[in-house]
Design an enzyme around this catalytic site. Structure first.
Site, PDB file in Angstrom:
ATOM      1  CD  GLU A  73      10.017  23.369  18.211  1.00 13.63           C
ATOM      2  OE1 GLU A  73       9.972  24.331  19.228  1.00 13.63           O
ATOM      3  OE2 GLU A  73      10.063  22.200  18.674  1.00 13.63           O
ATOM      4  NE  ARG A 290       4.937  19.331  24.335  1.00 10.84           N
ATOM      5  CZ  ARG A 290       5.814  18.814  23.673  1.00 10.84           C
ATOM      6  NH1 ARG A 290       5.906  17.597  23.618  1.00 10.84           N
ATOM      7  NH2 ARG A 290       6.624  19.787  23.017  1.00 10.84           N
TER       8      ARG A 290
END
Length: 434
Positions: A73, A290
């Protein structure tokens, strides 16, 4: 009255949820480089230096508060901010984020904005905390990225007359059905949003089903998938090129990038690379997990299957296997890759976003589990702009074919870029509506 009822119900459940999530949140904070001193910001307390930086920003209509939860985001937010400051240079931005990795990424971007941006940790959505931070920051608008509709914060902004916009909004069919069942609770909250800017045309009806007036829902396309403003930082690309040179990996060597991998995938996909080296002996392997806090354990896993990995932050010898243990570099690594395999698509559910690799005009491959990006995957596959395989066994011949045929690699990359052109201009459309 319905807003108050929804908030009361939410706040009755909130302490239970916070207690349940607290141990995991503390563990992740420590693993990802967070500090106890940062917790004060989460309760709306800012230091004198932070308040000084906020007060130095433009005031009134030119000040915006943008909230983005984590790395993905924040990437959307920084792309939006870059376009916003380009079209409205008189603006000042406060960007809040939740995770230490997102915070570090935002801080790195803020350094280049010449005092027009301040980065803070987001407040907990407790009664009164958002209200306090809104008073301190005094934004003209509150902008939430993708799905960050926190009831207490939204209500506080609504009561203070501050418009709340949800940008790059996403609402899966599953989430829409779940919200519909709880419509009497969620519709009053969503009804306080000033506008919602959605990624796909079919998203419009889902948001209308939550009680939002039609004139408040806009189809803008996806900021993340917008090719405009999506280029990697040239200076960062050159810096990483030197990292490859330090590891003894030449610019003429094929480079297989495993992007945003999850537990178990690194070893599974690294074994595929090992087998490919029987036919492509110069193939270099670049692994970007990740979560970088797994790097130490990953090193041991990779060594156990016969690889000779080096950590990106501590290169001591030449290698074909490089483990990236730093953050904020994935877009630049994709620019340098020959082929990109998307993580969380083989052993987990949901997948990771392939858009940035596609923007880099790279051949992109992924496994069967890309549920979180269904519309994008359908678009890429229909335009022959990506390759989806059933499992790791099927991945090997697909990679072999592409490594053996540079023309096919180029065609796949060009097709993917052309597919994303449907989202071109999404960032500019969003800025125009803010």
């Amino acid at each position: 009255m319905s807003k108050i009822f929804s908030l009361c119900f939410y706040n009755l459940l909130l302490p239970v949820g916070l207690l349940f999530m607290l141990p995991s949140a503390i563990r992740k904070m420590r693993q990802r480089g967070g500090h106890w001193r940062d917790l004060a910001q989460r309760f709306g307390f800012l230091s004198s230096s932070q308040m000084q930086a906020v007060n130095a920003l433009p005031q009134g209509a030119n000040r915006l508060w943008i909230h983005a939860v984590s790395v993905g985001e924040v990437g959307i937010a920084t792309k939006l901010i870059a376009q916003l400051l380009k079209s409205r240079p008189e603006s000042g931005i406060v960007l809040t984020t939740t995770t230490p990795t997102g915070y570090a990424q935002a801080q790195e971007f803020a350094v280049r904005q010449m005092g027009k941006m301040v980065v803070l940790y987001s407040p907990l959505d407790l009664p009164g905390v958002g209200w306090k931070l809104l008073r301190l920051l005094a934004p003209a608008q509150l902008v939430l990225v993708e799905a960050e509709v926190w009831p207490n914060l939204v209500f506080a902004a609504y009561r203070r007359g501050i418009p709340v916009s949800l940008v790059n909004a996403r609402l899966s069919p599953r989430s829409a059905r779940r919200f519909q069942k709880l419509g009497f609770l969620v519709k009053p909250i969503f009804g306080m949003l000033h506008q919602v800017m959605v990624q796909e045309p079919e998203d419009v009806q889902r948001w209308l089903g939550l009680g939002i007036m039609p004139e408040r829902v806009h189809h803008t396309g996806s900021i993340k998938f917008d090719p405009q403003g999506g280029a990697a930082d040239p200076a960062q690309v050159e810096s990483l090129r030197r990292v490859l040179q330090a590891a003894g990996i030449g610019s003429d060597q094929p480079l297989l990038l495993l992007a945003s991998t999850h537990p178990g995938e690194e070893v599974l996909l690294a074994k595929v690379a090992q087998r490919l080296r029987m036919k492509h002996p110069r193939l270099a392997l670049l692994i970007v997990p990740r979560h970088v806090e797994r790097a130490a354990a990953l090193m041991q896993e990779l060594i156990s299957i016969g690889l000779h990995p080096q950590r990106r932050s501590l290169i001591q010898a030449r290698t074909l296997d490089l483990l990236i243990d730093t953050t904020g570099e994935l877009r630049a690594w994709q620019e340098l890759a020959t082929l990109v395999v998307v993580g969380k698509s083989f052993l987990a559910t949901g997948g990771q976003n392939p858009a940035e690799a596609v923007m880099a005009r790279k051949p992109v491959l992924f496994g069967p589990h890309m549920e979180n990006f269904q519309s994008l995957i359908e678009l890429l596959l229909s335009r022959k702009g990506a390759v989806q395989v059933a499992d790791a066994d099927a991945l090997e011949p697909a990679l072999d074919t592409l490594l053996s045929d540079p023309a096919q690699c180029q065609e796949l990359g060009e097709n993917g870029e052309a597919a994303l052109a449907l989202h071109e201009g999404a960032t500019s459309k969003t800025v125009a509506l803010l």
